[in-house]
Design a protein around this motif. Structure first.
Motif, short mmCIF file in Angstrom:
data_model
loop_
_atom_site.label_atom_id
_atom_site.label_comp_id
_atom_site.label_asym_id
_atom_site.label_seq_id
_atom_site.Cartn_x
_atom_site.Cartn_y
_atom_site.Cartn_z
N LEU A 1 0.96 -1.23 0.08
CA LEU A 1 -0.30 -0.47 -0.24
C LEU A 1 0.89 1.52 -0.10
CD1 LEU A 1 -1.27 -1.98 1.94
CD2 LEU A 1 -3.19 -0.63 1.58
N THR A 2 0.72 2.17 -0.76
CA THR A 2 0.91 3.37 -1.07
C THR A 2 0.27 4.66 -0.23
OG1 THR A 2 2.54 2.40 -2.43
CG2 THR A 2 2.72 4.67 -2.46
N CYS B 1 0.21 8.40 -1.30
CA CYS B 1 0.77 9.49 -2.08
C CYS B 1 -0.10 10.79 -1.45
CB CYS B 1 0.83 9.10 -3.45
SG CYS B 1 1.61 7.79 -4.55
N ARG C 1 4.31 8.60 0.65
CA ARG C 1 5.44 9.71 -0.53
C ARG C 1 5.07 10.99 -0.81
NH1 ARG C 1 5.55 5.01 -5.73
NH2 ARG C 1 7.52 3.68 -4.38
N LEU D 1 3.01 7.86 -8.12
CA LEU D 1 2.26 6.55 -8.15
C LEU D 1 3.24 5.41 -8.59
CD1 LEU D 1 -0.51 7.12 -9.93
CD2 LEU D 1 -0.08 7.45 -7.24
N ALA E 1 -0.34 0.14 -10.19
CA ALA E 1 -0.81 -0.03 -8.58
C ALA E 1 -2.46 0.28 -9.67
CB ALA E 1 -0.70 1.07 -7.68
N VAL F 1 -5.53 2.23 -8.16
CA VAL F 1 -5.68 3.90 -7.61
C VAL F 1 -6.97 4.68 -6.39
CG1 VAL F 1 -4.46 5.94 -7.19
CG2 VAL F 1 -3.08 4.54 -8.61
N ASP G 1 -0.56 -3.58 -5.70
CA ASP G 1 -0.26 -2.43 -5.26
C ASP G 1 -1.46 -2.03 -5.21
OD1 ASP G 1 2.80 -1.97 -4.94
OD2 ASP G 1 2.51 -2.53 -6.66
N THR H 1 -3.00 2.37 -4.37
CA THR H 1 -2.38 3.88 -3.85
C THR H 1 -3.66 4.26 -3.24
OG1 THR H 1 0.02 2.86 -5.07
CG2 THR H 1 -0.95 5.25 -4.86
#
Length: 156
Positions: A3-4, A6, A42, A63, A67, A69, A98, A100
């Protein structure tokens, strides 16, 4: 599934940072056994004052490739915590490596970037400060992992 987050802006030391760090640590402890995590944050910052358009360029560069999103946006879909947990599990179970989440700056997310997202999520009809949204998202991610693990954290 990695997981991200942004996000626009740099979060300094303080109560918001402490809460985010706590919830992300809790998520990591709970989520790893479920195939969720780690979470990477990020942060991007437009130092030239280009507004939403410049922020969108920076967010897109941050990104992860391929991913799914999800934009956090006041116009997004409002979900219950169990429904959100199910969505996270569905992305994982569908083989996405992923996932995000993007949080824009004070003016939100530029419309063309919002249009490219797989989904848009709202935490209610009210507008929240973007730094507070980070705290709320971190908590909901931990709550989602807890729900998926069958832990007693979430009570309905």
């Amino acid at each position: 599934m990695r997981l991200t987050l942004c996000v626009v802006g740099r979060l300094r030391a303080g109560p918001e940072r402490d809460l985010i760090d706590d919830y992300l640590l809790r998520f990591d402890r709970t989520g790893r056994a479920l195939g969720l995590g780690p979470i990477d944050v990020r942060e991007v910052e437009d130092r030239k004052g280009g507004g939403m358009a410049a922020e969108a360029v920076l967010l897109e560069k941050a990104l992860p490739n391929g991913a799914a999103v999800i934009a956090l946006d006041e116009r997004g879909k409002i979900k219950s915590s169990p429904d959100f947990a199910s969505d996270v599990a569905r992305f994982r179970d569908d083989g996405r490596s992923d996932l995000t989440f993007i949080i824009g700056g004070a003016d939100g997310i530029e419309p063309s970037l919002r249009a490219k997202c797989d989904a848009s999520l709202s935490f209610g009809k009210m507008v929240w400060p973007h730094m507070l949204m980070r705290v709320m998202l971190a908590e909901q991610l931990y709550r989602a992992a807890s729900i998926l693990a069958g832990a007693p954290y979430h009570r309905a």
